[in-house]
Write an enzyme that holds these catalytic residues in place. Structure first.
Site, short mmCIF file in Angstrom:
data_model
loop_
_atom_site.label_atom_id
_atom_site.label_comp_id
_atom_site.label_asym_id
_atom_site.label_seq_id
_atom_site.Cartn_x
_atom_site.Cartn_y
_atom_site.Cartn_z
N HIS A 286 93.95 22.67 -33.00
CA HIS A 286 92.17 23.66 -33.00
C HIS A 286 92.39 24.36 -32.09
CE1 HIS A 286 87.76 24.16 -32.88
NE2 HIS A 286 87.49 22.82 -32.66
N ARG B 78 91.17 16.04 -25.81
CA ARG B 78 91.43 17.65 -25.07
C ARG B 78 90.91 16.79 -23.74
NH1 ARG B 78 86.44 20.18 -28.06
NH2 ARG B 78 85.63 18.38 -28.05
N GLU C 95 92.96 26.28 -37.59
CA GLU C 95 93.45 24.81 -37.23
C GLU C 95 94.41 24.15 -37.80
OE1 GLU C 95 88.98 24.76 -35.70
OE2 GLU C 95 89.77 22.38 -36.02
N ARG D 182 86.83 26.09 -23.31
CA ARG D 182 86.19 26.18 -24.64
C ARG D 182 87.75 27.73 -24.76
NH1 ARG D 182 84.06 24.82 -28.39
NH2 ARG D 182 81.80 24.35 -27.46
N ASP E 208 82.70 26.45 -41.43
CA ASP E 208 83.12 25.12 -41.15
C ASP E 208 83.32 24.27 -42.35
OD1 ASP E 208 81.56 22.90 -38.69
OD2 ASP E 208 83.55 22.59 -39.56
O1 TA6 Z 1 86.61 22.51 -36.04
C1 TA6 Z 1 85.34 23.12 -36.04
C2 TA6 Z 1 84.45 22.19 -35.65
O2 TA6 Z 1 84.93 20.64 -35.51
C3 TA6 Z 1 82.94 22.12 -35.38
O3 TA6 Z 1 82.34 21.49 -36.50
C4 TA6 Z 1 82.54 22.68 -34.24
O4 TA6 Z 1 81.66 21.87 -33.82
C5 TA6 Z 1 83.90 23.34 -33.37
O5 TA6 Z 1 84.75 21.91 -34.03
C6 TA6 Z 1 83.74 22.64 -32.07
O6 TA6 Z 1 83.52 21.22 -31.15
P1 TA6 Z 1 83.17 21.44 -29.93
O7 TA6 Z 1 83.02 20.03 -29.54
O8 TA6 Z 1 84.05 21.67 -29.15
O9 TA6 Z 1 81.77 22.50 -29.62
#
Ligand code: TA6
Length: 292
Positions: free
Chosen positions: A159, A89, A263, A63, A204
């Site tokens: 991201h 990832r 992103e 994260r 988002d």
């Molecule tokens: O990029 C934004 C997003 O797609 C949000 O919808 C949110 O889910 C975020 O990514 C994080 O996703 P993750 O799977 O890393 O919890």
């Protein structure tokens, strides 16, 4: 003298490349080819947000930093049992090159190819190559090659989690008058107005058909973060805000105040189709400068 590049076991026993050079400090995990830290010399605070609750475990996305999203963005289009944001990832990438240059720049290259574990998730032959250049700027280049005999369509994103002083006073320029999909409002399609983007709640948004770079103005840290890009037609902006952040186990409850994801992507309408043998390169270059 400190070694500019050290390859070692990092958190959770995951292998990482640690960089300490005349130009920058940084860290890249082989799992996910995940840049978790980058700080140019002379910069006081981290540039990338990295959760203090991040989990470092096989097959689990870290994260923070810059997760690589490939070959689909978000939930899989037709099979919700497949992993969110694709598989890249959470996979080990092969470390190719890790080299210091005389001027203190460090270049790291990592590869990922299809195998018997990726093909059931995504039935295509591909090679992805990721080049990370750590210096006064952080330059990221993701190349995808279609090594199969049929065309395939994919989505991808860098991201990037940016560290900010206080999200409530941050403004983002570069998305003026741009269409977007609002994932917080039932995927409704909207258009941002002529002003800078200011976040006031859970955000988002998948901005489409935009090749512009973004500038994140952060008055609390008196700095601006610029992300320039090539080979990318989408920009995603995400912040979970308070309620959603409390539901995300690997975030501290108030982490939402200290981060914003901007992103560099090709997603939704901007998904790319590659013919057999064709390649595509998407780049993002991150820069930090003092701001009033
Ligand atoms: O990029 C934004 C997003 O797609 C949000 O919808 C949110 O889910 C975020 O990514 C994080 O996703 P993750 O799977 O890393 O919890």
């Amino acid at each position: 003298m400190t070694e500019p590049i050290v390859i070692e076991a990092g958190a959770g026993g995951l292998q990482r490349v640690c960089v300490t050079s005349a130009r920058a400090e940084g860290e890249v995990y082989r799992q996910g080819a995940h840049v978790t830290r980058w700080r140019p010399r002379g910069t006081e605070r981290p540039v990338l947000f990295l959760s203090s609750r991040a989990v470092y475990a096989r097959g689990k996305a870290i994260r923070g930093g810059v997760p690589i999203i490939f070959p689909w963005f978000g939930a899989h289009g037709s099979d919700r049992t497949k992993p969110m944001h694709g598989f890249a990832r959470a996979r080990d990438w092969r470390l190719g090159l890790a080299e210091p240059a005389p001027d203190g720049t460090v270049v790291i290259e990592l590869d990922l190819e299809d195998d018997e574990t990726t093909r059931p998730l995504w039935p295509h032959a591909f090679r992805a190559r990721y080049r990370v250049t750590l210096a006064d700027t952080l330059a990221l280049a993701l190349e995808v090659v279609n090594t199969s005999s049929a065309a395939f369509t994919f989505e991808a994103a860098l991201h990037t989690y940016l560290a900010v002083g206080d999200i409530r006073t941050v403004t983002i320029r570069g998305l003026e008058d741009t269409a977007y999909i609002d994932k917080v409002d039932g995927m409704r399609r909207k258009r941002h107005d002529a002003g800078p983007l200011q976040l006031t709640g859970e955000t988002d948004r998948v901005f489409l058909g935009t090749r512009a770079g973004c500038v994140v103005h952060d008055p609390a840290f008196h700095r601006r973060l610029t992300i320039d890009k090539t080979g990318s037609a989408s920009t995603v902006v995400w912040n979970p805000w308070s309620t959603k952040a409390a539901e995300i186990a690997d975030l501290e409850t108030d982490d939402w105040q200290r981060m914003v994801c901007v992103e560099t992507a090709n997603a939704a309408d901007d998904a790319l189709t590659l013919a057999p043998g064709a390649r595509h390169v998407m780049t993002a270059t991150l820069r930090v400068e003092a701001d009033a």
